[in-house]
Design a protein around this motif. Structure first.
Motif, PDB file in Angstrom:
ATOM      1  N   VAL A 162       6.174  23.935   7.541  1.00 49.66           N
ATOM      2  CA  VAL A 162       7.947  24.205   8.296  1.00 49.66           C
ATOM      3  C   VAL A 162       8.986  23.259   8.738  1.00 49.66           C
ATOM      4  CG1 VAL A 162       9.050  25.335   9.752  1.00 49.66           C
ATOM      5  CG2 VAL A 162       7.115  26.133   8.967  1.00 49.66           C
ATOM      6  N   LEU A 163       7.703  22.156   9.511  1.00 47.35           N
ATOM      7  CA  LEU A 163       8.716  21.138   9.859  1.00 47.35           C
ATOM      8  C   LEU A 163       8.773  19.636   9.074  1.00 47.35           C
ATOM      9  CD1 LEU A 163       6.674  20.234  12.822  1.00 47.35           C
ATOM     10  CD2 LEU A 163       8.907  21.102  12.451  1.00 47.35           C
ATOM     11  N   GLU A 164       8.005  19.629   7.770  1.00 45.81           N
ATOM     12  CA  GLU A 164       8.635  19.130   6.510  1.00 45.81           C
ATOM     13  C   GLU A 164       9.608  19.757   6.432  1.00 45.81           C
ATOM     14  OE1 GLU A 164       6.688  17.706   1.773  1.00 45.81           O
ATOM     15  OE2 GLU A 164       5.885  18.780   3.800  1.00 45.81           O
ATOM     16  N   ILE A 165       9.926  21.456   5.744  1.00 44.22           N
ATOM     17  CA  ILE A 165      11.284  21.384   5.197  1.00 44.22           C
ATOM     18  C   ILE A 165      12.681  21.318   5.614  1.00 44.22           C
ATOM     19  CG2 ILE A 165      12.117  24.569   4.432  1.00 44.22           C
ATOM     20  CD1 ILE A 165       9.784  24.696   3.973  1.00 44.22           C
ATOM     21  N   LEU A 166      12.405  21.185   7.205  1.00 45.90           N
ATOM     22  CA  LEU A 166      13.152  21.270   7.953  1.00 45.90           C
ATOM     23  C   LEU A 166      13.991  19.819   7.689  1.00 45.90           C
ATOM     24  CD1 LEU A 166      12.336  23.045  11.483  1.00 45.90           C
ATOM     25  CD2 LEU A 166      14.666  24.196   9.600  1.00 45.90           C
ATOM     26  N   GLY A 167      12.897  18.994   8.214  1.00 45.83           N
ATOM     27  CA  GLY A 167      13.285  17.663   7.532  1.00 45.83           C
ATOM     28  C   GLY A 167      14.243  17.195   6.796  1.00 45.83           C
ATOM     29  N   GLN A 168      13.822  17.908   5.347  1.00 44.66           N
ATOM     30  CA  GLN A 168      14.699  17.880   4.427  1.00 44.66           C
ATOM     31  C   GLN A 168      15.611  18.849   3.753  1.00 44.66           C
ATOM     32  OE1 GLN A 168      13.409  15.270   1.677  1.00 44.66           O
ATOM     33  NE2 GLN A 168      12.513  14.193   3.236  1.00 44.66           N
ATOM     34  N   CYS A 169      15.918  20.113   4.649  1.00 41.57           N
ATOM     35  CA  CYS A 169      17.181  21.113   4.643  1.00 41.57           C
ATOM     36  C   CYS A 169      17.223  21.100   6.016  1.00 41.57           C
ATOM     37  CB  CYS A 169      15.878  22.520   4.302  1.00 41.57           C
ATOM     38  SG  CYS A 169      15.110  21.888   2.206  1.00 41.57           S
ATOM     39  N   ARG A 170      18.425  20.101   6.448  1.00 34.95           N
ATOM     40  CA  ARG A 170      19.510  19.621   7.166  1.00 34.95           C
ATOM     41  C   ARG A 170      20.492  20.490   7.080  1.00 34.95           C
ATOM     42  NH1 ARG A 170      17.818  14.951   9.231  1.00 34.95           N
ATOM     43  NH2 ARG A 170      16.309  13.646   8.132  1.00 34.95           N
ATOM     44  N   ASP A 171      21.223  21.714   6.176  1.00 41.35           N
ATOM     45  CA  ASP A 171      21.465  22.260   6.611  1.00 41.35           C
ATOM     46  C   ASP A 171      21.333  23.648   6.450  1.00 41.35           C
ATOM     47  OD1 ASP A 171      23.696  20.821   6.032  1.00 41.35           O
ATOM     48  OD2 ASP A 171      23.756  20.440   3.417  1.00 41.35           O
ATOM     49  N   LEU A 172      20.407  23.550   7.057  1.00 38.89           N
ATOM     50  CA  LEU A 172      19.377  25.311   7.104  1.00 38.89           C
ATOM     51  C   LEU A 172      20.018  25.433   8.825  1.00 38.89           C
ATOM     52  CD1 LEU A 172      17.027  27.115   5.168  1.00 38.89           C
ATOM     53  CD2 LEU A 172      15.707  26.218   6.964  1.00 38.89           C
ATOM     54  N   LYS A 173      20.653  27.013   8.030  1.00 40.30           N
ATOM     55  CA  LYS A 173      20.959  27.643   9.576  1.00 40.30           C
ATOM     56  C   LYS A 173      20.430  28.629   9.977  1.00 40.30           C
ATOM     57  CE  LYS A 173      24.892  25.159   9.953  1.00 40.30           C
ATOM     58  NZ  LYS A 173      24.554  23.741  10.621  1.00 40.30           N
ATOM     59  N   PHE A 174      19.201  29.676   8.916  1.00 35.79           N
ATOM     60  CA  PHE A 174      18.771  30.490   9.041  1.00 35.79           C
ATOM     61  C   PHE A 174      17.215  30.483   8.482  1.00 35.79           C
ATOM     62  CE2 PHE A 174      16.969  34.716   7.188  1.00 35.79           C
ATOM     63  CZ  PHE A 174      16.586  35.533   9.472  1.00 35.79           C
ATOM     64  N   LEU A 175      16.682  30.774   9.714  1.00 32.88           N
ATOM     65  CA  LEU A 175      14.708  30.821   8.603  1.00 32.88           C
ATOM     66  C   LEU A 175      14.057  32.061   9.398  1.00 32.88           C
ATOM     67  CD1 LEU A 175      12.532  29.057   7.355  1.00 32.88           C
ATOM     68  CD2 LEU A 175      12.104  27.635   9.224  1.00 32.88           C
ATOM     69  N   ASP A 176      12.920  32.597   7.927  1.00 24.70           N
ATOM     70  CA  ASP A 176      12.425  33.898   8.862  1.00 24.70           C
ATOM     71  C   ASP A 176      11.287  33.298   8.591  1.00 24.70           C
ATOM     72  OD1 ASP A 176      11.608  36.219   8.836  1.00 24.70           O
ATOM     73  OD2 ASP A 176      12.277  37.505   7.105  1.00 24.70           O
ATOM     74  N   LEU A 177      10.779  33.251   9.620  1.00 21.35           N
ATOM     75  CA  LEU A 177       9.322  33.234   9.564  1.00 21.35           C
ATOM     76  C   LEU A 177       8.284  34.420  10.338  1.00 21.35           C
ATOM     77  CD1 LEU A 177       8.963  29.767  11.091  1.00 21.35           C
ATOM     78  CD2 LEU A 177       9.049  29.993   8.512  1.00 21.35           C
ATOM     79  N   ARG A 178       8.567  35.700   9.952  1.00 16.05           N
ATOM     80  CA  ARG A 178       7.879  36.778  10.116  1.00 16.05           C
ATOM     81  C   ARG A 178       6.899  36.706   9.389  1.00 16.05           C
ATOM     82  NH1 ARG A 178      11.949  41.906   9.455  1.00 16.05           N
ATOM     83  NH2 ARG A 178      12.989  39.628   7.547  1.00 16.05           N
ATOM     84  N   GLY A 179       5.685  36.914  10.389  1.00 16.09           N
ATOM     85  CA  GLY A 179       4.261  37.200   9.718  1.00 16.09           C
ATOM     86  C   GLY A 179       3.676  35.675   8.924  1.00 16.09           C
TER      87      GLY A 179
END
Length: 365
Positions: free
Chosen positions: A252-269
């Motif tokens: 998830v940190l890798e995604i956040l490091g590249q997708c800097r415009d991310l506002k909403f992240l659904d990690l249920r489960g």
């Protein structure tokens, strides 16, 4: 002698009710009544302010299309075309099919070929102008290829539970370059290769839904390769749903490091993800999950339960395009025992062709 009277609910606003004739049936709810008189098509109803209503059939096709989109699929394909020829032409053309949402219907189908034939019919009617397709369970690669060939203006593609492969996605993705939102939840036959292909060719992609069913992941150890593909190929994401995927905090940190415009992240489960750490590192990010208080989405659990759904509501035998033309009188396939609740169509008098001979119309008043 009266020609015909049509009652049609207008859901966009509450019109002023016209004064009806004594012979006219009562109208409940928001309804508009028109009476045509011979070829003159005189409007018999008047508003309270004395103004006359315009005939519905004279509305622009684009306006009629916006109204018809509020109707259920069954009524749009079988009821509306029988009202008048102009309405039939609107339903047969692209005006009603800028957005094709048959996900609920497709979830009830037991025969994959019915889904395929419906998708082909509606995309064909859209004339290549369809901007959104929502269908569950595309049964095969050729159907996905058909969408790529005939819906190149597509901006929203929702195809959960579809039986498509990595190879067909790599072939078709270049034709879907306008897609901005993608739902490939529970598509078990695709993986990192398909995600990378979508990200590479859909440059404007800002929303991705990749929610899995726990049973889909029984034979998988992790899905870090999919997280890596998302991080490397979808940098403009602002909305990401990864429910129940087998990923860890590092992915998830890798995604956040590249997708800097991310506002909403659904990690249920996603039980191995440290959500507290993510919130501390990214305070402006809205994170949903991984712990959830409610059960998994009911629609997904239904297929694993002993519940037997009454498929009669959507069990109509799908026919070709000609079947839905004005004059089709086989109503048996639509018999759901409930009738039409919101649309009332009543015809009086003659003026019908022989194709309507099977109907028992009430006598002219």
């Amino acid at each position: 002698m009266l020609g015909k009277m049509i009652f049609f609910p207008f859901s966009c606003f509450e019109p002023k009710r016209p004064k009806l004739l004594r012979s006219s049936p009562q109208v409940s709810g928001a309804a508009v009544a028109f009476v045509w008189k011979g070829k003159e098509r005189e409007v018999m109803g008047e508003c309270e302010d004395g103004k006359e209503y315009r005939c519905w059939e004279e509305l622009l096709p684009d306006a009629l299309g916006l109204i018809f989109r509020n109707l259920p699929l069954q009524e749009m394909l079988t009821v509306v075309p029988r009202v008048c020829k102009s309405w039939g032409r609107v339903v047969a053309g692209p005006y009603c099919w800028q957005e094709i949402d048959i996900e609920e219907w497709s979830q009830q189908q037991s025969k994959p070929d019915q889904i395929g034939r419906m998708v082909e019919l509606l995309i064909g009617r859209s004339g290549g102008s369809c901007r959104r397709i929502s269908v569950s369970g595309l049964p095969c690669d050729p159907l996905f290829s058909f969408i790529g060939d005939n819906a190149r203006a597509l901006r929203t593609l929702e195809i959960p539970r579809s039986e498509i492969s990595d190879s067909i996605v790599e072939t078709v993705a270049p034709r879907l370059s306008n897609v901005t939102f993608l739902d490939i939840s529970s598509c078990t036959k695709i993986g990192a290769r398909a995600l990378e292909a979508f990200g590479k060719h859909c440059k404007s992609l800002v929303g991705l839904r990749r929610v899995m069913h726990p049973i889909d992941l029984v034979d998988k150890v992790c899905q870090h390769d999919e997280a890596h593909a998302i991080a490397c190929s979808m940098p403009k994401l602002r909305h990401l749903e990864m429910g129940y995927m087998l990923i860890a905090t590092e992915a998830v940190l890798e995604i956040l490091g590249q997708c800097r415009d991310l506002k909403f992240l659904d990690l249920r489960g996603c039980w191995t993800v440290d959500d507290k750490f993510l919130r501390e590192r990214h305070p402006g990010l809205r994170v949903l999950g991984p712990r959830v208080d409610d059960c998994y989405e009911n629609s997904y659990w239904e297929e694993c339960s002993d519940y037997s759904d009454d498929s009669s509501i959507y069990s109509w035998e799908f026919m070709d395009d000609d079947y839905y033309a004005v004059g089709s009188d086989d109503e048996a396939i639509w018999d759901d025992g409930q009738g039409l609740e919101n649309l009332e169509v009543r015809f009086y008098g003659g003026g019908f062709s022989e194709s309507f001979a099977g109907f028992d119309w009430p006598p002219s008043p």
